[in-house]
Structures are given as C-alpha cells and as structure tokens.
Design an enzyme around this catalytic site. Structure first.
Site, PDB file in Angstrom:
ATOM      1  N   LYS A 105       0.824  -1.228   0.000  1.00 16.50           N
ATOM      2  CA  LYS A 105       0.000   0.000   0.000  1.00 16.50           C
ATOM      3  C   LYS A 105       0.841   1.254   0.000  1.00 16.50           C
ATOM      4  O   LYS A 105       0.458   2.279  -0.573  1.00 16.50           O
ATOM      5  CB  LYS A 105      -0.970   0.000   1.183  1.00 16.50           C
ATOM      6  N   GLY A 134      -6.015  -6.149   4.418  1.00 21.89           N
ATOM      7  CA  GLY A 134      -5.568  -7.537   4.258  1.00 21.89           C
ATOM      8  C   GLY A 134      -6.591  -8.449   3.613  1.00 21.89           C
ATOM      9  O   GLY A 134      -6.973  -8.258   2.461  1.00 21.89           O
ATOM     10  N   LYS A 205      -3.681   3.260   3.168  1.00 22.75           N
ATOM     11  CA  LYS A 205      -4.845   2.436   2.804  1.00 22.75           C
ATOM     12  C   LYS A 205      -6.066   3.300   2.498  1.00 22.75           C
ATOM     13  O   LYS A 205      -6.799   3.039   1.536  1.00 22.75           O
ATOM     14  CB  LYS A 205      -5.146   1.448   3.926  1.00 22.75           C
TER      15      LYS A 205
END
Ligand SMILES: NC(=O)C1=CN([C@@H]2O[C@H](COP(=O)(O)OP(=O)(O)OC[C@H]3O[C@@H](n4cnc5c(N)ncnc54)[C@H](O)[C@@H]3O)[C@@H](O)[C@H]2O)C=CC1
Ligand SMILES: N[C@@H](CC=O)C(=O)O
Ligand code: NA
EC number: 1.1.1.3
Length: 440
Positions: A105, A134, A205
């Site tokens: 990321k 994840g 993220k």
C-alpha cells in the site's frame, strides 16, 4: 490448459503465506480459476531460507530481476515492501508485460498514479486487494459490489497493529511498547513500525480506498495523518466512562466542497459494531446513497489472511486473461466443468450443540433421569440451569423449568433422546429445542 506461471518476489510473512495457501488449496483454486496457478520461481535475499520454505521443486534466486526476466512468468507478485527496490521491480515487471499483484500500500499510495499509468499503457493489471485491510475483500466490494452507488463516505479500522495496541492497553493495562513488540512478533507490524503507530499505514490504505470510492487519483500527500503515539491511557479510560471507545480511523468523505481524507484517533460510541472490533481485526464501513451503510470485517494483517487476498487477485487475473469469456465470472464461482458432487447432508446428520428447555414435575430424581438419557446417548452437557424458587409459582406449584446446554452432537442422536424425554411422565410440556452456534 497449462498452469499460469507466477513469480514471487519476497518470501517473508505474506510471501510464505501465499505460497502455502496456494499449495494447500491448489485443486479448489484451479476449479475456480479455470486453470492451474503455480508459483514456479521465487526471489528473496535469503535464498537458503526461502528454498527451505518452498522445497526443492521451486527455483529460488537472490536477484528478483531474474524472475522478471523469465519469459515463462505471466504474473509477478511483489511482496518485498517499501518504495525503493519494490517500485523499480514493479515498473520493470510492467514494462516486461507481466501482470502484477502487490500488497504494498505504501508504494501504491505514493506512486500509484505513475504505476497505474504504466500498466494501462502496457495493457497489464496491477491488482492490490491485499494492500487494504488484508484479507477483507474491500477493494472488490468498492470497485464491483457497490458500483451502483454514489459513495458518500468510507471509514475504517485499517491498521491491525494500532487496533491491537489500543485493545491490549485498554483490556490488560499493558504498556504501549510491550504490545507493539507483540504485534511485531505476530507479523502484523510494518518493517518500520512508526508507519503503523503514526497513522501512515492507515493513511496509505484510506488513500487507495478514497481513489476507488470517488474516482480520484491517489493523493497520499493530501492526507491528514495523526497516529496513536500521543494518546494517553487516561483518555482511553475517560472515553470509556463516557460511553466511547477510541479507535484509529481512516476516513474519506464526499462533501460539497471536496473530499475529506484523514487518519486520526476518534471516539466512537461503544454500541456501534465498529467500536467492538478488537485486537488485530479490521473493519471498514462504507456508506452508499443506494445501499446505505455496509460493514466489512475480518483480519487485516498476518500471513495467511493477507495471502488470501493476494491469491484472489491471482485468480481474477487468471480468469480475465485466460478463461473462456463466458466463464470469466462463473455463475457459481467454480467453472461449470469443475463443480463438485459433495452431498448436502440430511438434517439428522448435522452436528451442532443445543439449548433445551423442559417443563418438568418438581420432584427429586427428575434432573438425574434427563441427564442420564443424554449420557446414555453419548451427549455431553455443557451447562444446566434450574428455575429459581421464586419463578416456580408462575409455572405452577408442582412444575419447574430445566434448561440444558449440550455440547456438539448429531441431530439424529439428539432427536432420539428428545423423543425418550418427551415420553417421560415427569415432562409436562413440549420440549423447546434451539440449536446453538458458537460462530467463532
Ligand atoms: N505482514 C502483514 O500482515 C501485511 C503486509 N502487507 C504488505 O506486504 C508486503 C510484505 O510484507 P511482509 O511479508 O510482512 O514483509 P517481510 O519483511 O516479512 O518480507 C519481505 C521479504 O522480502 C525479502 N526481500 C527484501 N528485499 C528483497 C529484494 N531486493 N529481493 C528479494 N527479496 C527481498 C526479505 O528477505 C523478506 O523475506 C509489504 O508491502 C507490507 O506492507 C500488507 C498487508 C498485511
Ligand atoms: N502493518 C499493517 C499490516 C497490514 O496491512 C497492520 O498492522 O495492519
Ligand atoms: Na483487502
């Protein structure tokens, strides 16, 4: 059709999980993808350790460029991490016409614009489900499942390390440093854990989710980032007393003026589902104008949970580029020619545990008779509860309720015992049976 060949760069926490899960589930994955998927070449700086992990059948090299240069490799998985060598390798793999799967990321949040443009020009995919939350399929949900919506906001616990630290500090009164070390030992933390605790990883993220939710370029440099290092144990306690939990949230929101993009500790009302996401678990809430609020929960870090997302991307690429166009998205997830004939069990064969409520005559020996019948059938008892004396009069002077929780047993076996119990003269009403599922 020959298996699609995959080269794996970085045999660390996620790399080894990817190798193991792909090997363990290869037959089922092939039935979904329509073609075998094989990791045939691995690169890691520690060749001996990587070779020990993959066994002798797989070629292991120290130079990742040898994997990219191998013309047999169709897909390159980048699991090294960071912006340095990983960026060069991803760009080289794209230039060589390979599809790329990555969990990185940091790389995509900072250099995504350049990387995606290069992939677009070359006609290859860069897939990154593992990079956000994840194992939770949040990229797929945002990109595909929610595609009808005008997304209004996305808010999530998207860093397992910090959520683990906050949970352990609150529940066990442990020190920040002790819990961080444990998160590192468990493989949750980034190579540089300041990325976790200062909110940078969560910002990477949420930057990616913001781009997908609102159709904007990735703009990590515009994100507001505040971590948990300045958070006092006292604040966690006071928030709790006021009915809130403190969570590190990544938030991106559409407003009339523009897009909010921020990571910071936030008080969340304790009764919200997301406030009860504990340990290294992640959860992402998405609000769409049509669907309303949706919530996605699961393991956001760790070897096999992250591998689960890496392999989902491998399957996507394999389907899109090699399967019969009609079967790219098989109706029932498995390719039509690869359906299983596993039988659906009759209810009598189902194994579960039970709550039983029996209205019985309030006499000595009744309970022993009931538990004896269960024992004779090999059904073990988890708990027994008898109504309190002050409740008895409501049921009738000479009757009482007995509640029994059983451990797992075959439904057919329990049915036989229930029939015997029901026939007892001391059982005064139809027995109530509710199945019990631990769901853990
Ligand atoms: N660990 C986790 O739970 C998660 C990790 N990620 C991401 O996945 C990526 C990998 O993370 P981990 O597996 O935890 O890291 P790791 O540190 O366990 O593994 C990295 C591996 O790459 C190897 N490596 C380093 N430089 C190399 C080079 N030049 N050529 C070949 N191999 C090289 C190292 O020897 C090591 O085995 C990172 O981008 C991370 O942010 C994403 C989600 C969860
Ligand atoms: N360091 C990250 C790993 C997954 O992305 C985390 O703690 O969530
Ligand atoms: Na994911």
């Amino acid at each position: 059709m020959k298996p699609i060949k995959v080269g794996l760069l970085g045999m660390g926490t996620v790399g080894s999980g990817t190798f193991n899960v792909l090997k363990r589930n290869q037959e089922e994955i092939q039935r979904r993808a329509g073609r075998g998927i094989e990791i045939t070449m691995v690169a890691d700086l520690d060749v001996a350790r990587a070779q020990a992990l993959v066994g002798e059948g797989v070629q292991v090299v120290g130079d990742a460029r040898a994997v990219i240069a191998n013309p047999e490799i169709d897909i390159v998985i980048e699991l090294i991490g960071g912006y340095g060598i990983a960026k060069a390798l991803v760009m080289e793999a794209i230039a060589a016409g390979k599809h790329v799967v990555t969990a990185n990321k940091a790389l995509l949040a900072v250099h995504g614009t350049e990387i995606f443009a290069a992939a677009q020009a070359k006609g290859v995919m860069v897939a990154f489900e593992a990079a956000v939350a994840g194992g939770i399929p949040i990229i797929k949900a945002l990109r595909e499942g929610l595609t009808a919506n005008s997304i209004q906001w996305v808010a999530g616990i998207i860093n397992g390390t910090t959520n683990f630290i906050l949970s352990e500090m609150r529940d066990k009164g442990l020190d920040f440093g002790v819990v961080l070390k444990e998160a590192q030992r468990l493989g949750y933390a980034e190579a540089d854990p300041t990325f976790d605790i200062e909110g940078v990883d969560a910002a990477h993220k949420v930057t990616l989710m913001s781009a997908i939710a609102f159709g904007i370029p990735v703009q990590f440099d515009k994100a507001y980032v505040e971590g948990i290092t300045k958070l006092g144990a006292a604040d966690i306690k006071y928030a709790e007393q006021l009915g809130y939990r403190i969570k590190l949230l990544g938030i991106t929101k559409r407003t009339a003026q523009g897009i909010e993009l921020r990571v910071h500790p936030s008080l969340v009302p304790t009764q919200r589902l997301i406030a009860n996401v504990e340990g290294a678990m992640n959860a992402v809430m998405v609000q769409g104008d049509a669907v309303g609020t949706t919530l996605y929960y699961g393991k956001g870090a760790g070897s096999e949970p992250t591998a689960s997302a890496v392999i989902a991307d491998l399957v996507d690429i394999t389907r899109l580029h090699t399967a019969d166009p009609l079967n790219r998205v098989p109706h029932l997830a498995f390719q039509p020619g690869a359906m299983s004939n596993l039988a659906v069990l009759p209810m009598a064969e189902v194994v579960t545990s039970y709550y039983l409520r029996l209205r019985v005559a309030d006499q000595a020996g009744v309970l022993a008779k009931l538990t004896g019948l269960l024992a004779d059938a090999g059904i073990s008892i988890d708990a027994v509860l008898q109504r309190e004396a002050d409740q008895v009069s409501q049921a009738g002077e000479n009757q009482t309720d007995v509640i029994i929780l059983t451990h797992d047993t075959r439904e057919g076996t329990l049915n036989e015992v229930l029939a015997q119990m029901q026939a007892l003269p001391t059982v005064m009403a139809p027995i109530v049976r509710i199945r019990k599922e631990e769901l853990n």
